[in-house]
Design an enzyme around this catalytic site. Structure first.
Site, PDB file in Angstrom:
ATOM      1  N   ASP A   1      61.938  -7.675  40.435  1.00  0.00           N
ATOM      2  CA  ASP A   1      61.363  -7.392  39.119  1.00  0.00           C
ATOM      3  C   ASP A   1      62.141  -8.172  38.069  1.00  0.00           C
ATOM      4  OD1 ASP A   1      59.489  -5.615  40.007  1.00  0.00           O
ATOM      5  OD2 ASP A   1      60.733  -3.851  39.723  1.00  0.00           O
TER       6      ASP A   1
ATOM      7  N   ASP B   1      60.657  -0.122  40.653  1.00  0.00           N
ATOM      8  CA  ASP B   1      61.131   1.073  39.957  1.00  0.00           C
ATOM      9  C   ASP B   1      60.025   2.088  39.683  1.00  0.00           C
ATOM     10  OD1 ASP B   1      59.760  -0.318  38.019  1.00  0.00           O
ATOM     11  OD2 ASP B   1      61.521  -0.806  36.814  1.00  0.00           O
TER      12      ASP B   1
ATOM     13  N   ASP C   1      55.037   1.179  42.789  1.00  0.00           N
ATOM     14  CA  ASP C   1      55.759   0.209  43.620  1.00  0.00           C
ATOM     15  C   ASP C   1      56.045   0.767  45.011  1.00  0.00           C
ATOM     16  OD1 ASP C   1      55.966  -1.863  41.777  1.00  0.00           O
ATOM     17  OD2 ASP C   1      57.749  -1.003  40.841  1.00  0.00           O
TER      18      ASP C   1
END
Length: 1011
Positions: free
Chosen positions: A484, A791, A795
């Site tokens: 990310d 997070d 996901d």
């Protein structure tokens, strides 16, 4: 990184079973000691257990999954769930039967006072456990229960120490009884169960009895007692080592369960441990959170709960004022809200469940299982050798070809007493059994557990909490990391640095003087109502407001304060009708607020270009509305692009008016889809989130180690490109598809095209969690070992699908954490790279230990076999072999399996998942060292008396001195071998030795005990 070489490595991995599917097919019919890192079927787990040669099952299988216990756990879960279902069904039936008969005269149930509170523990527990809605109404609803618990539904409890203690005394604490860890004596008992050690103890007892009988207590006790002492030493050293490992796993398990969560105390949102939660606490809940205790919903918007962990049914349950009961252990699937805690710890179903099942750390890792295969093969060879030695020694003994040191025959038929004969046979049998002890490397698979336990403890200091053991070793094979952007590659310290309102760029983003009061009022209303964050404003004044929420929310709320927003005052001017929580798929969130009378405002906030597409008009600085012409759209897009190029996150604000008549009534409002067309653009802000210091070095380190870093972000392509250039993921600012690609473009490709594109992708912008999942699948199909960070709740599928799922400890939701294998506690990409180093270190340390142990095995076996065949005697007796076994198994594992990682590990390519454990360099070292040791020791065995100039000595004394010299030489060879094994592929074997105090300590201890 050289693409051709890495590509070749990937092809090799793929052909040897790199992907999950080929891995399964490769080993299903072939090697039983080959299991997948994730989700191994029970049949496969049973298969390798049956194939393993095991002398001490309780020790060998201690850190593997207890299949029977897992079955029992599932039965307990089913029983507790069934009991809860029955109780609730009975109450629903009872309620339905008397619902139409109830009258206003129904008595309110008597709430007994409990230690200063208006209700007792058992009454509260029954209320939430039975989901008794009528009792809740009779207590006065949520406000009535809150009053009994002395809780303010807005500001929570006071939260001082005396208040918290009173609540724990009255209603219990949020902990549950844990089953005690195994005692040290249990580990001693486990070590005693080793079949070979049991045989040796029996042999020691026989030898002791016969020795005392034939030679008297003065001379006859030595042989038997020394074997018994050596066996006890092995047992206690093994037990101490295993006990320490057990304590480490226990501490790590406790750390895994210690969830940090937000509570409202004294009007302020603070972070506390889940264990510090008390009855009466107000707990804000948002998507992805775990419900930390049983409770009642105070208020919520679109709140949906996944109760599958408690009910066993994968059904999402909507919660509102008519269905307000929340169960501990469940997950928030959507929306947000606030709950009042009514039962904690053992008074909740989750607490009962946790108390009934012990949390074991049992889990076999692929490397551990492969080492069981290696141990089984070596053990088979060792057993064959031991049997051959036994046959040869017995044959020589009974045919009169075994001689005493003085040259006399040991056994003369018809002239030997039964006791002496049995004693001679016992001595031969003891040697053969001891060869088995040395030859079967029982400690080899446990060396993995030792190095994993050591690594996990050290990784905690490096801000990584390992949830699954196998992730440690799999991380050493990672070929790509899908990371990310926000908070991992960047600092997650967001601030609004640019603003575009009233159709033009504002000179200063927090200067609202250029905007009319009406426009400012609309902006502030949108900020205050359309948020999942919060602001604590101190009543006494003079104190800075405290902003809580996600980093983006905090940045926008802080900007709102600079515009002059009074958070609580603004929120009180209108009431929320319905909320569309921010959604990572749609990348926007909305809220409908009622201003009084017929007037309703619907505010939207989200990704700038997505909000812009829904706007048909825009608001000028004076509040006048203008049509959104193509020229104005181009102007807005240009501004978005300029901000994105400056690596800013672009968030747009828009609204529309609506009539109260068009809003569904309260019962149907949950199904209402907020209108998102004909929006009026208010403006756009640019939020800066600087890159983490050192992230460029970390990315460079990965690339040098043969690991490709890919950035997957929800931000638009221009922002993603700018950040990727800053981080060093991209070198060329002019790259195009598929190196930098948008999520929807990638999504639209066919499976084959997606796999080909995935190889080249470095940056994916405007991606949804599903795009991340598709990328992970495509890369794994190409043979990559994929690590992925995440997070959010959405996901979870990608984290689960990846070879290694890395969730974020600060911003990660509980759902994401539970789906992950490792939690990065500081959300920092540098910590991810440190995890890779530790993963490679685990594999390297195991290889060092294998090289060391095999060298000892080969040397000890050859020496004893050659000596037994040629002379009928062995130079290394039972006691000496047991001491060698102790050095090799327990002390050797401690010394080599705890070697810290070095930068040298990051200069190699990733370890292939099917790469042999014993590589060519190890074979070279092993053969050279074994040949050297065997030649030296056999020379001493056959020519030792003359070399040591003992020809004129008493033959018995000379033989003892020679054998002692051989023993000391053999042990010192193993000490030097430990140094050699430290650096199998380097010339300087002493490099970095001063940093490994444990290694130096064990070498020193070995030498002291040997002398």
């Amino acid at each position: 990184m050289d693409s051709s070489s890495s590509g070749g490595a990937r092809v090799r991995r793929r052909s040897s079973g790199g992907g999950s599917s080929s891995w399964g097919s490769f080993s299903a019919d072939g090697d039983p000691f080959d299991i997948p890192a994730k989700g191994a079927p029970v049949e496969r787990l049973k298969k390798w257990r049956k194939a393993a040669l095991v002398l001490n099952a309780s020790r060998r299988f201690r850190y593997t999954l207890d299949l029977e216990k897992e079955k029992r756990k599932e039965e307990i879960r089913r029983k507790i769930r069934a009991q809860a279902h029955v109780i609730r069904a009975a109450f629903r039936f009872k309620e339905a039967g008397r619902g139409h008969v109830q009258s206003k005269e129904t008595k309110v149930p008597h709430a007994d006072a409990a230690l200063g509170f208006g209700i007792k523990e058992d009454q509260l527990t029954a209320l939430t456990r039975d989901h008794n809605y009528s009792a809740l109404q009779q207590y006065g609803g949520i406000s009535g229960v809150a009053n009994m618990l002395k809780t303010d539904t807005e500001k929570g409890i006071g939260g001082d120490d005396a208040d918290l203690m009173a609540r724990r005394n009255a209603f219990g604490s949020n902990t549950y009884p844990r089953k005690k860890g195994r005692s040290f004596l249990a580990f001693v008992w486990d070590a005693c169960k080793d079949l070979t050690l049991i045989i040796l103890m029996v042999a020691a007892a026989v030898s002791l009895a016969l020795g005392i009988t034939t030679e008297g207590i003065k001379e006859g006790w030595y042989d038997g007692a020394s074997i018994a002492f050596a066996v006890l030493l092995v047992v206690f050293v093994t037990a101490i080592s295993d006990y320490k490992q057990s304590l480490q796993f226990q501490n790590l398990n406790e750390e895994k369960q210690n969830i940090r969560l937000e509570v409202v105390r004294g009007g302020r949102r603070i972070m506390v441990s889940i264990y510090d939660l008390v009855v009466g606490d107000d707990v804000p809940l948002k998507i992805g959170d775990q419900v930390p205790a049983d409770g009642i919903l105070i208020s919520g918007h679109s709140l949906s709960i996944d109760e599958s962990s408690m009910t066993g049914e994968s059904k999402i349950v909507h919660k509102d004022q008519k269905s307000p009961f929340l169960m501990s252990g469940c997950k928030v699937a959507d929306g947000y809200g606030t709950m009042l805690v009514t039962a904690v710890g053992i008074n909740t179903e989750w607490g009962l469940l946790m108390a009934s099942i012990s949390e074991d750390s049992g889990e076999e890792t692929p490397l551990q299982v492969r080492l069981n295969g290696v141990a089984t093969f070596i053990g088979m060879v060792g057993l064959s050798v031991a049997l051959a030695v036994l046959v040869v020694l017995l044959a020589r003994y009974f045919t009169g070809h075994t001689y005493n040191p003085d040259g006399s025959v040991q056994y003369v038929k018809g002239k030997m007493g039964v006791g002496q004969t049995i004693r001679g046979v016992v001595r031969i049998f003891t040697v053969a059994v001891t060869i088995v002890v040395v030859a079967v490397p029982e400690g080899l698979p446990l060396a993995v557990t030792l190095t994993l336990a050591f690594s996990m403890r050290k990784m905690m200091k490096d801000k990584a909490l390992v949830r699954r053991l196998s992730a440690c070793e799999t991380m050493g094979s990672a070929t790509t990391i899908c990371s990310d952007k926000t908070g991992t590659l960047t600092l997650n310290q967001m601030t609004v640095v640019e603003a575009y309102f009233g159709g033009k760029k504002m000179g200063s983003p927090d200067n609202a003087q250029t905007l009319s009061a009406d426009v400012t009022s609309l902006i502030v209303e949108g900020i205050a109502q359309n948020t999942s964050g919060s602001i604590y404003e101190a009543e006494q004044g003079g104190q800075e407001p405290e902003v809580t929420g996600s980093p983006t929310e905090k940045a926008i709320l802080s900007w709102g304060l600079k515009l002059g927003m009074k958070f609580n005052e603004t929120r009180s001017k209108s009431s929320i009708l319905h909320v569309f929580p921010f959604n990572s798929e749609k990348k926007r969130g909305g809220v409908a607020v009622h201003l009084g009378g017929p007037e309703v405002h619907i505010h939207w906030k989200g990704a700038a270009e997505i909000i812009l597409d829904s706007c048909t008009s825009w608001l000028d600085t004076d509040g006048s509305k203008h049509s959104m012409t193509p020229e104005k759209v181009a102007e807005f897009k240009k501004f978005i692009e300029d901000m994105a190029t400056a690596s800013l996150r672009c968030v747009a604000f828009a609204y529309r008016t609506y009539e109260m008549d068009g809003v569904p009534n309260e019962d149907q409002r949950d199904e209402w889809k907020l209108p998102e067309d004909n929006l009026i653009m208010l403006g756009i802000v640019g939020i800066k989130d600087p890159c983490r210091p050192g992230v460029q070095d970390s990315v460079r380190l990965c690339q040098a180690a043969g690991i490709k870093v890919r950035m997957v972000t929800g931000d638009n392509l221009q922002t993603a490109r700018a950040i990727a250039l800053e981080c060093g993921i991209l070198d060329d600012p002019n790259v195009s598809e598929p190196v930098i690609i948008e999520g929807k473009t990638f999504r639209a490709l066919s499976d084959l095209e997606r796999e080909e594109a995935a190889e080249k992708i470095s940056v994916m912008g405007r991606s949804s969690p599903n795009d991340k999942l598709l990328l992970v699948k495509a890369l794994r199909n190409r043979g990559h070992v994929v690590a992925v960070t995440g997070d959010g709740t959405n996901d979870a599928p990608a984290l689960h699908e990846a070879d290694i799922g890395l969730s974020m400890g600060i911003q990660g939701t509980e759902v994401a954490k539970e789906s992950s294998d490792i939690i990065i506690l500081d959300d920092n990409f540098a910590s991810v790279v440190r995890v890779v180093r530790w993963g490679r270190s685990v594999y390297a340390n195991i290889q060092k230990f294998i090289q060391f142990q095999l060298t000892v095995n080969v040397a000890a076996l050859i020496i004893n076999v050659v000596a037994a065949v040629s002379s009928g005697n062995v130079p290394l007796n039972a006691v000496q072999l047991l001491w060698v076994n102790l050095i090799m198994d327990t002390l050797g594992a401690l010394a080599l399996a705890t070697e810290p990682p070095t930068n040298h590990l990051m200069e190699r390519p990733p370890v292939g998942r099917r790469e042999p454990l014993i590589i060519n360099i190890m074979w070279r070292n092993l053969i050279i060292m074994a040949l050297f040791q065997v030649s030296v020791l056999l020379t001493l065995n056959f020519k030792g008396i003359s070399l040591l100039q003992l020809k004129n000595d008493n033959p018995a004394h000379a033989d003892k001195v020679k054998n002692t010299f051989i023993f000391n030489t053999f042990v010192l060879c193993q000490v030097f071998n430990e140094f050699n094994s430290r650096k199998p592929d380097e010339l300087n074997i002493f490099k970095g030795i001063s940093g490994n105090h444990l290694f130096i300590g064990i070498i020193a201890l070995t030498l002291i005990l040997q002398v």
